[in-house]
Design a protein around this motif. Structure first.
Motif, PDB file in Angstrom:
ATOM      1  N   ILE A  98      -3.219  -6.567 -10.087  1.00 20.69           N
ATOM      2  CA  ILE A  98      -4.103  -6.761 -11.239  1.00 20.69           C
ATOM      3  C   ILE A  98      -5.520  -6.465 -10.763  1.00 20.69           C
ATOM      4  N   THR A  99      -5.825  -5.204 -10.656  1.00 19.68           N
ATOM      5  CA  THR A  99      -7.118  -4.750 -10.145  1.00 19.68           C
ATOM      6  C   THR A  99      -7.378  -3.354 -10.684  1.00 19.68           C
ATOM      7  N   CYS A 100      -8.642  -2.954 -10.758  1.00 15.26           N
ATOM      8  CA  CYS A 100      -8.930  -1.691 -11.414  1.00 15.26           C
ATOM      9  C   CYS A 100     -10.285  -1.134 -11.004  1.00 15.26           C
ATOM     10  N   VAL A 101     -10.491   0.136 -11.361  1.00 15.96           N
ATOM     11  CA  VAL A 101     -11.789   0.797 -11.297  1.00 15.96           C
ATOM     12  C   VAL A 101     -12.348   0.786 -12.715  1.00 15.96           C
ATOM     13  N   SER A 102     -13.636   0.473 -12.847  1.00 22.51           N
ATOM     14  CA  SER A 102     -14.225   0.358 -14.180  1.00 22.51           C
ATOM     15  C   SER A 102     -15.585   1.031 -14.223  1.00 22.51           C
ATOM     16  N   ILE A 103     -15.830   1.773 -15.306  1.00 21.05           N
ATOM     17  CA  ILE A 103     -17.140   2.388 -15.496  1.00 21.05           C
ATOM     18  C   ILE A 103     -17.482   2.387 -16.985  1.00 21.05           C
ATOM     19  N   GLY A 104     -18.701   1.985 -17.283  1.00 21.36           N
ATOM     20  CA  GLY A 104     -19.190   1.999 -18.653  1.00 21.36           C
ATOM     21  C   GLY A 104     -20.493   2.769 -18.730  1.00 21.36           C
TER      22      GLY A 104
END
Length: 278
Positions: A98-104
């Motif tokens: 339960i982990t991720c790469v995130s970009i906004g």
């Protein structure tokens, strides 16, 4: 503007996928702390930031960036990329997937674009403002839950470890646990938001976060038809991202009514205690 945002999206999406592939190669790495024992950084945080920051800067030198390692002070009208190279680092170092790469992307202080990628489960969440939210290219919506008694609530209890948040979390927990169907605590803010967006969860609340924890996920929830407000019931503020995200506004109102009672009890208890302090 629409064509320009699509250009941003088309350029960044492969970078996010490449960053996820980098996570899949992880092995034999050291873990650092960022000041608190529960705030962790690995060499892969830095590798992914290098991929995203360097390439975006080469393409758009005037764009601003904010990220987990370097921080962000304030938003301006300039396009600003807000990056979390690994959200859920504590899960990552324990091989919890339960982990991720995130970009906004924020333009004129408005959340405009969000991409979240969990390479371990091959889950790619995307949203552009006004165009809906998607999981692996398929449109998603919240589950429409309107009844708090039937809700599964993700509450990030690990953050209650921080002294300034302990009482806030505990008083609310005491009141909410009598009403809702069940709790979860996933340890990954961005995916918690995405799971509200695609209907796996009904509500998610977190206090004590940073802009990169919410820059992509809040937009994805809203584009999926969900409702997001500040955890005190005010308008959500990305630069002070305490939030309650729910499948519907009706459900949000039910949570906030209970939490206001919890907050009043907490304040009253503190005032009573102070009366007995010499």
């Amino acid at each position: 503007m629409c064509d320009q945002i699509q250009e941003y999206f088309d350029y960044v999406l492969p970078l996010v996928k490449r960053s996820g592939e980098e996570l899949l190669t992880a092995e034999n790495y050291e873990v650092e702390t960022k000041g608190f024992v529960y705030d962790l950084v690995t060499i892969y945080d830095r590798k992914i930031e290098e991929i995203l920051i360097k390439k975006i800067k080469e393409k758009w030198p005037t764009h601003k960036q904010g990220n987990e390692i370097n921080g962000i002070n304030k938003l301006t009208d300039d396009p600003t990329w807000i990056i979390d190279p690994i959200d859920g680092t504590a899960n990552f170092v324990r091989n919890l997937k339960i982990t991720c790469v995130s970009i906004g992307l924020v333009i004129k202080k408005e959340q405009t674009l969000g991409i979240v990628y969990n390479p371990f489960l091959n889950e790619l969440y995307t949203a552009i403002k006004g165009r809906g939210a998607f999981l692996n290219g398929q449109r998603i919506t919240t589950n429409g839950q309107n009844d708090i008694a039937k809700s599964i609530f993700n509450y990030e209890l690990s953050l209650a470890r921080r002294p300034k948040h302990y009482e806030l979390y505990m008083y609310r927990l005491k009141h909410l646990m009598k009403v809702i169907m069940g709790f979860r605590s996933l340890g990954c803010a961005v995916l918690g938001l995405c799971y509200v967006a695609d209907g796996r969860l009904d509500a998610y609340q977190c206090d004590g976060l940073y802009p990169w924890d919410a820059a992509a996920g809040v937009l994805i929830v809203r584009e999926a038809g969900g409702y997001v407000c500040d955890s005190r019931g005010k308008e959500f503020n990305l630069m002070d991202p305490n939030f309650l995200a729910t499948s519907t506004k009706t459900l949000s109102d039910q949570f906030m009514a209970i939490e206001r009672k919890a907050d009043e009890e907490r304040v009253n208890a503190r005032n009573v205690k102070s009366e007995f302090v010499p």
